[in-house]
Enzyme design. Structure first.
Site, PDB file in Angstrom:
ATOM      1  N   GLY A   1       0.705  -1.705   0.073  1.00 18.96           N
ATOM      2  CA  GLY A   1       0.325   0.091   0.317  1.00 18.96           C
ATOM      3  C   GLY A   1       0.766   1.281  -0.102  1.00 18.96           C
ATOM      4  O   GLY A   1       1.769   1.314   0.106  1.00 18.96           O
TER       5      GLY A   1
ATOM      6  N   TYR B   1      -1.409 -17.880  -1.792  1.00 21.26           N
ATOM      7  CA  TYR B   1      -2.567 -16.681  -2.130  1.00 21.26           C
ATOM      8  C   TYR B   1      -4.005 -17.463  -1.761  1.00 21.26           C
ATOM      9  O   TYR B   1      -4.806 -17.157  -0.494  1.00 21.26           O
ATOM     10  CB  TYR B   1      -2.509 -16.335  -2.950  1.00 21.26           C
ATOM     11  CG  TYR B   1      -3.806 -14.914  -2.984  1.00 21.26           C
ATOM     12  CD1 TYR B   1      -3.831 -14.005  -2.489  1.00 21.26           C
ATOM     13  CD2 TYR B   1      -4.795 -14.617  -3.976  1.00 21.26           C
ATOM     14  CE1 TYR B   1      -4.784 -12.834  -2.438  1.00 21.26           C
ATOM     15  CE2 TYR B   1      -5.543 -13.478  -4.554  1.00 21.26           C
ATOM     16  CZ  TYR B   1      -5.046 -12.627  -3.440  1.00 21.26           C
ATOM     17  OH  TYR B   1      -6.542 -11.876  -3.735  1.00 21.26           O
TER      18      TYR B   1
HETATM   19  P1  NAD Z   1      -3.174  -3.428  -2.184  1.00 22.27           P
HETATM   20  O1  NAD Z   1      -1.924  -4.614  -2.514  1.00 22.27           O
HETATM   21  O2  NAD Z   1      -3.216  -2.570  -2.542  1.00 22.27           O
HETATM   22  O3  NAD Z   1      -3.836  -3.404  -0.709  1.00 22.27           O
HETATM   23  C1  NAD Z   1      -3.061  -4.309   0.422  1.00 22.27           C
HETATM   24  C2  NAD Z   1      -2.803  -3.830   1.311  1.00 22.27           C
HETATM   25  O4  NAD Z   1      -3.003  -4.338   2.597  1.00 22.27           O
HETATM   26  C3  NAD Z   1      -1.691  -3.264   1.081  1.00 22.27           C
HETATM   27  O5  NAD Z   1      -1.492  -1.510   1.861  1.00 22.27           O
HETATM   28  C4  NAD Z   1      -0.671  -3.889   2.399  1.00 22.27           C
HETATM   29  O6  NAD Z   1       0.584  -3.190   2.808  1.00 22.27           O
HETATM   30  C5  NAD Z   1      -1.650  -4.290   2.783  1.00 22.27           C
HETATM   31  N1  NAD Z   1      -1.260  -5.011   3.944  1.00 22.27           N
HETATM   32  C6  NAD Z   1      -0.230  -6.521   3.225  1.00 22.27           C
HETATM   33  N2  NAD Z   1       0.017  -7.504   4.689  1.00 22.27           N
HETATM   34  C7  NAD Z   1       0.001  -6.973   5.177  1.00 22.27           C
HETATM   35  C8  NAD Z   1       0.113  -7.143   6.626  1.00 22.27           C
HETATM   36  N3  NAD Z   1       1.104  -8.150   7.529  1.00 22.27           N
HETATM   37  N4  NAD Z   1      -0.332  -6.080   7.937  1.00 22.27           N
HETATM   38  C9  NAD Z   1      -0.374  -5.158   7.743  1.00 22.27           C
HETATM   39  N5  NAD Z   1      -0.865  -4.574   6.138  1.00 22.27           N
HETATM   40  C10 NAD Z   1      -0.776  -4.887   5.245  1.00 22.27           C
HETATM   41  O7  NAD Z   1      -4.359  -4.519  -2.975  1.00 22.27           O
HETATM   42  P2  NAD Z   1      -6.199  -4.449  -3.033  1.00 22.27           P
HETATM   43  O8  NAD Z   1      -6.645  -5.000  -4.619  1.00 22.27           O
HETATM   44  O9  NAD Z   1      -6.159  -3.425  -2.088  1.00 22.27           O
HETATM   45  O10 NAD Z   1      -6.345  -6.349  -2.218  1.00 22.27           O
HETATM   46  C11 NAD Z   1      -6.784  -5.443  -0.638  1.00 22.27           C
HETATM   47  C12 NAD Z   1      -8.088  -6.846  -0.281  1.00 22.27           C
HETATM   48  O11 NAD Z   1      -8.576  -7.351  -1.658  1.00 22.27           O
HETATM   49  C13 NAD Z   1      -7.121  -8.062  -0.353  1.00 22.27           C
HETATM   50  O12 NAD Z   1      -6.557  -9.001   0.636  1.00 22.27           O
HETATM   51  C14 NAD Z   1      -6.952  -8.978  -1.768  1.00 22.27           C
HETATM   52  O13 NAD Z   1      -6.478  -9.914  -1.284  1.00 22.27           O
HETATM   53  C15 NAD Z   1      -8.573  -8.685  -1.795  1.00 22.27           C
HETATM   54  N6  NAD Z   1      -9.244  -8.809  -2.918  1.00 22.27           N
HETATM   55  C16 NAD Z   1      -8.529  -8.338  -4.641  1.00 22.27           C
HETATM   56  C17 NAD Z   1      -8.925  -8.456  -5.691  1.00 22.27           C
HETATM   57  C18 NAD Z   1      -8.763  -7.479  -6.607  1.00 22.27           C
HETATM   58  O14 NAD Z   1      -9.475  -7.412  -7.802  1.00 22.27           O
HETATM   59  N7  NAD Z   1      -8.400  -6.033  -6.183  1.00 22.27           N
HETATM   60  C19 NAD Z   1      -9.631  -9.626  -5.843  1.00 22.27           C
HETATM   61  C20 NAD Z   1     -10.394 -10.444  -5.127  1.00 22.27           C
HETATM   62  C21 NAD Z   1      -9.461 -10.132  -3.439  1.00 22.27           C
END
Ligand code: NAD
Ligand code: UDP
Length: 310
Positions: free
Chosen positions: A37, A146
């Site tokens: 992030g 994942y």
């Molecule tokens: P992203 O990488 O932009 O956001 C993930 C966030 O989690 C980041 O800000 C990262 O710094 C934080 N993070 C990761 N590990 C961490 C930890 N151990 N402690 C604290 N913070 C932590 O990804 P996104 O696309 O915004 O995805 C967000 C969520 O939605 C995820 O759980 C992902 O699996 C889920 N998701 C997203 C999609 C998609 O299409 N974007 C699809 C299915 C699921």
């Protein structure tokens, strides 16, 4: 005023949820270690009195003072490139991170919502995928870190619901896109838009016959909010059911951006799902929700964001 804690709130989806909830009068606490992030996603919120950012890795114990009404657990690397580069962190945040977030929900008597994913269906043998489908996942392939972490997270969530009586929700998110995605996160949407805006060749993996269904971020945020406030404590798919091949999607991006780019073909990643399309009957019935932003509209808004970034 209700208080919501969002893990992963500095990421793409998490930061949009922070905005969505601040706009609706919630106090928002974002907990994020910024591994994928960015502070940039929060600059506009930092002045808001109802917004707090805590830099913390949620695989470690989460200590929060005061009342929490809702916990949205979104922390996890999410793009295939990210979770292939961060396999152990991905497994840890899905398992230990989910355990800690659920423990906090139990302690605070908060409603817990897990960000799950269409990846729990793996390379599906059923299309579209209803929530009743158990999936076809390779546990030892590169994507397994994942997929299995999220499957474990769902099991853990259901165990806390059944055993500890925590109020829980599980959203199975299908490919979502929009402003604030990182240009180089490797996912198809930012990759293709960035390539098209620079008149560089679009890199289609395999023959491009694999399908995806892309949902715009505002639709996803609305669906998640409805699920949070509903009484539905079993998984719900949220996504846009308009399925297309990746090759067709690449062509659409070229057309929308009026780019001179060509398309080149690169090897298909291991275990890349051949089809993906949400069955959203449950979301329609239980949440009265369906996506309203079509791909042309959504891509145009996302292109604007990337143009302004360039
Ligand atoms: P992203 O990488 O932009 O956001 C993930 C966030 O989690 C980041 O800000 C990262 O710094 C934080 N993070 C990761 N590990 C961490 C930890 N151990 N402690 C604290 N913070 C932590 O990804 P996104 O696309 O915004 O995805 C967000 C969520 O939605 C995820 O759980 C992902 O699996 C889920 N998701 C997203 C999609 C998609 O299409 N974007 C699809 C299915 C699921
Ligand atoms: N893809 C592609 N070119 C790219 C990036 C991705 O052809 O530069 C393909 C990828 O192989 C997959 C689809 O686009 O079939 C969606 O990939 P993404 O990484 O966005 O998400 P996934 O659905 O695989 O999690």
């Amino acid at each position: 005023m209700k208080t919501v804690l969002i893990t992963g709130g500095a990421g793409f989806i998490g930061s949009h949820l922070c905005d969505f909830l601040l706009d609706r009068g919630y106090r928002v606490i974002c907990v994020d270690n910024l591994i994928t992030g960015s502070e940039d996603n929060m600059v506009h919120m930092r002045q808001e009195k109802n917004f707090t950012f805590i830099k913390h890795d949620v695989t470690n114990y989460i200590d929060i003072e005061g009342r929490l009404d809702y916990i949205l657990h979104f922390a996890s690397p999410a793009s295939p490139i990210d979770y292939l580069e961060l396999p152990i962190q991905t497994l840890k945040v899905g398992s230990l991170g989910t355990h800690n977030a659920l423990g906090l929900a139990k302690e605070k008597k908060a409603t817990f919502l897990l960000a799950s994913t269409s990846e729990i269906y793996g390379d599906p043998l059923v299309n579209p995928q209803p929530e009743t489908y158990w999936g076809n996942v390779n546990p030892i392939g590169p994507r397994g870190v994942y997929d299995e972490a999220k499957r474990f997270a769902e099991s853990m969530t259901m165990a806390y619901q059944r055993f500890h009586k925590v109020e829980t929700r599980i959203v199975r998110i299908f490919n979502t896109y929009g402003p604030r995605m990182r240009i180089h996160d490797g996912r198809a949407v930012p990759a293709f838009i960035n390539q098209a805006l620079r008149d560089k060749a679009l890199t289609v993996f395999g023959k491009g016959t694999q399908t995806r269904s892309f949902c715009y971020i505002s639709d996803l945020a609305e669906g998640i909010y409805r699920l949070l406030l509903s009484g539905v404590n079993t998984p719900v798919n949220i996504g846009n059911p308009a399925e297309m091949t990746i090759l067709d999607f690449a062509k659409q991006v070229i057309q929308i951006t009026e780019s001179k780019s060509k398309i080149i073909f690169k090897p298909l990643p291991v275990d890349d799902p051949r089809v993906r399309r949400p069955d959203i009957s449950k979301a329609k019935k239980e949440l009265n929700w369906e996506s309203v932003v079509d791909i042309q509209q959504g891509i145009r808004s996302t292109v604007e964001f990337f143009r302004n970034k360039a």
